[in-house]
Design an enzyme around this catalytic site. Sequence first.
Site, short mmCIF file in Angstrom:
data_model
loop_
_atom_site.label_atom_id
_atom_site.label_comp_id
_atom_site.label_asym_id
_atom_site.label_seq_id
_atom_site.Cartn_x
_atom_site.Cartn_y
_atom_site.Cartn_z
N LYS A 129 0.87 -1.19 0.00
CA LYS A 129 0.00 0.00 0.00
C LYS A 129 0.90 1.23 0.00
CE LYS A 129 -4.37 1.24 0.19
NZ LYS A 129 -5.57 0.59 -0.38
N ASP A 169 -6.89 4.56 -4.60
CA ASP A 169 -7.57 4.45 -3.30
C ASP A 169 -8.15 5.84 -3.05
OD1 ASP A 169 -7.79 2.54 -0.78
OD2 ASP A 169 -7.29 4.49 0.05
P1 NDP Z 1 -12.64 8.19 -2.88
O1 NDP Z 1 -11.56 9.17 -2.67
O2 NDP Z 1 -13.17 7.98 -4.25
O3 NDP Z 1 -13.89 8.55 -1.95
C1 NDP Z 1 -13.77 8.61 -0.57
C2 NDP Z 1 -15.09 9.11 -0.01
O4 NDP Z 1 -15.06 8.96 1.40
C3 NDP Z 1 -15.36 10.58 -0.30
O5 NDP Z 1 -16.72 10.80 -0.49
C4 NDP Z 1 -14.84 11.24 0.96
O6 NDP Z 1 -15.46 12.50 1.25
C5 NDP Z 1 -15.23 10.24 2.01
N1 NDP Z 1 -14.34 10.37 3.17
C6 NDP Z 1 -12.99 10.22 3.20
N2 NDP Z 1 -12.51 10.46 4.43
C7 NDP Z 1 -13.59 10.77 5.18
C8 NDP Z 1 -13.76 11.11 6.54
N3 NDP Z 1 -12.71 11.18 7.37
N4 NDP Z 1 -15.04 11.33 6.96
C9 NDP Z 1 -16.09 11.25 6.12
N5 NDP Z 1 -15.98 10.94 4.81
C10 NDP Z 1 -14.76 10.70 4.37
O7 NDP Z 1 -12.12 6.80 -2.25
P2 NDP Z 1 -12.62 5.32 -2.52
O8 NDP Z 1 -14.08 5.33 -2.75
O9 NDP Z 1 -11.72 4.73 -3.53
O10 NDP Z 1 -12.28 4.60 -1.13
C11 NDP Z 1 -13.22 4.54 -0.05
C12 NDP Z 1 -12.81 3.44 0.91
O11 NDP Z 1 -12.79 2.18 0.21
C13 NDP Z 1 -11.42 3.57 1.53
O12 NDP Z 1 -11.43 3.01 2.82
C14 NDP Z 1 -10.56 2.69 0.62
O13 NDP Z 1 -9.38 2.25 1.27
C15 NDP Z 1 -11.52 1.55 0.37
N6 NDP Z 1 -11.24 0.74 -0.80
C16 NDP Z 1 -11.16 1.29 -2.05
C17 NDP Z 1 -10.92 0.50 -3.15
C18 NDP Z 1 -10.96 1.04 -4.53
O14 NDP Z 1 -10.92 0.22 -5.48
N7 NDP Z 1 -11.05 2.33 -4.74
C19 NDP Z 1 -10.64 -0.95 -3.00
C20 NDP Z 1 -10.84 -1.46 -1.65
C21 NDP Z 1 -11.10 -0.62 -0.61
P3 NDP Z 1 -14.63 13.87 0.99
O15 NDP Z 1 -14.58 14.02 -0.50
O16 NDP Z 1 -15.45 14.88 1.68
O17 NDP Z 1 -13.27 13.68 1.59
#
Ligand code: NDP
Length: 448
Positions: A129, A169
């Site tokens: 990672k 991510d």
């Molecule tokens: P994105 O950056 O596309 O989206 C993240 C989302 O989560 C945004 O809407 C963001 O809001 C919100 N967010 C982030 N931090 C916070 C916080 N502290 N409090 C509230 N909302 C928050 O990321 P992903 O969708 O790719 O990833 C989301 C999760 O899924 C993570 O845990 C990641 O590790 C996991 N994941 C992702 C994979 C992938 O293929 N993308 C694979 C496996 C797991 P804002 O814009 O306001 O920050």
Amino acid sequence: MVAIDEKLEGVYATVLHRSPGELEFHQAVREVFESLGLVVAKNPSYLAEGLLERICEPERQIIFRVPWTDDKGQVHVNRGFRVEFNSALGPYKGGLRFHPSVNLGIIKFLGFEQIFKNSLTGMPIGGGKGGSDFDPKGRSEGEIMRFCQSFMTELYRHLGEHTDVPAGDIGVGGREIGYMFGQYKRITNRYEAGVLTGKGIAWGGSLVRTEATGYGATFFVKEMLETRGDAMEGKKVVVSGAGNVAIYTVEKVQQLGGKVIAMSDSGGCLVDQDGIDLALIKDIKNNRRERISQYAKERTGAHHYAEGSIWSVPCDIAMPSATQNELTGRDAAILIRNGVKAVGEGANMPSTPEAIRLFLEAKVLFGPGKAANAGGVATSALEMQQNASRDSWTFETTEKRLSEIMRNIHSSCANMADEYGAPGNYVLGANIAGFKRVADAMRALGVV
Ligand code: NDP
């Protein structure tokens, strides 16, 4: 807190001592160790061969400076990370996160989880990672591009299709992967498509990779519901986050007949009891890159709340898809009181240990992230397969492969939970099944 077996206490104490202050990493290790007592009792050689100590220590940790210049000519310095945790099953594989909260402990927790998740997919991929404490919010296209180029100018020397293959991510989507791939190609003078996944379709990407994590998490929940003769149809679903994972979770839930009534971002939560209008969310997030509060301004009947927890919205299914520790014990108690039937973790470690304990005690179907969100990395491995054979598969073929992989992950977790006397406990099942495949490969490769 669940006790860990006394035979594992010494190894856990070493982890705490060697990585002080890395709380999320400690949490992730502890959660796996809580499941391994019976495994080491049956196979004491795992302990004798130092396997647990080795699995908790990354093979390599790279920390580097990322200097870049903003649009006004001001120089900024961020910190870059890549933790190459375990390559017993294949090249290091795992995403890059750009978020101001990133530090070594966060990257180590994610890398540690990734080892077991990748193992569960049954595919030839090790765990790693990376990321940076860079905050992309409010940055221009030019600033994002210069940052990605500077980040790759150091990282490229550690990557390779047979060595280490990052993906996206939080904060890293198709746009950022494009800028990083462009810089890798420029520095190395090699069109090495298999060095990054999540690429655009025109330049080596795989169909379904964008949708894979959200689709996969929904398939996993569908499988869990079927064990109780239930289905997604007609269920009220709450999905936290509004990023890649959340958006495609909403899409698949809707395709399977469920109704998503709430989403969120770090600015608050959005409730639409008529069901989220996905086209509007995609336009706001993917095209306009605006906040979800905008949705409530454009859609009658929808409300945005800057305060309060999304988990207080009554639902049948909860799919935390934003970030770590976003669903606390208090939230879990509210969800249970409101009659939640299933929880599928789209994010990595979104539920706190207390929340997990409450869900398991209440016999809520609980799909832990390392199993439920493994569809993303599994489809990255399918992208690597297509790159290696210079082929590209149709959407239907790739989605079918993804759904088969998720069905297999579900049955390995369920079967392992049965075998170890805890039917329905997917946490135990995922940890043991994930651990055994890596541990057996490590044994076969000797003390390295
Ligand atoms: P994105 O950056 O596309 O989206 C993240 C989302 O989560 C945004 O809407 C963001 O809001 C919100 N967010 C982030 N931090 C916070 C916080 N502290 N409090 C509230 N909302 C928050 O990321 P992903 O969708 O790719 O990833 C989301 C999760 O899924 C993570 O845990 C990641 O590790 C996991 N994941 C992702 C994979 C992938 O293929 N993308 C694979 C496996 C797991 P804002 O814009 O306001 O920050």
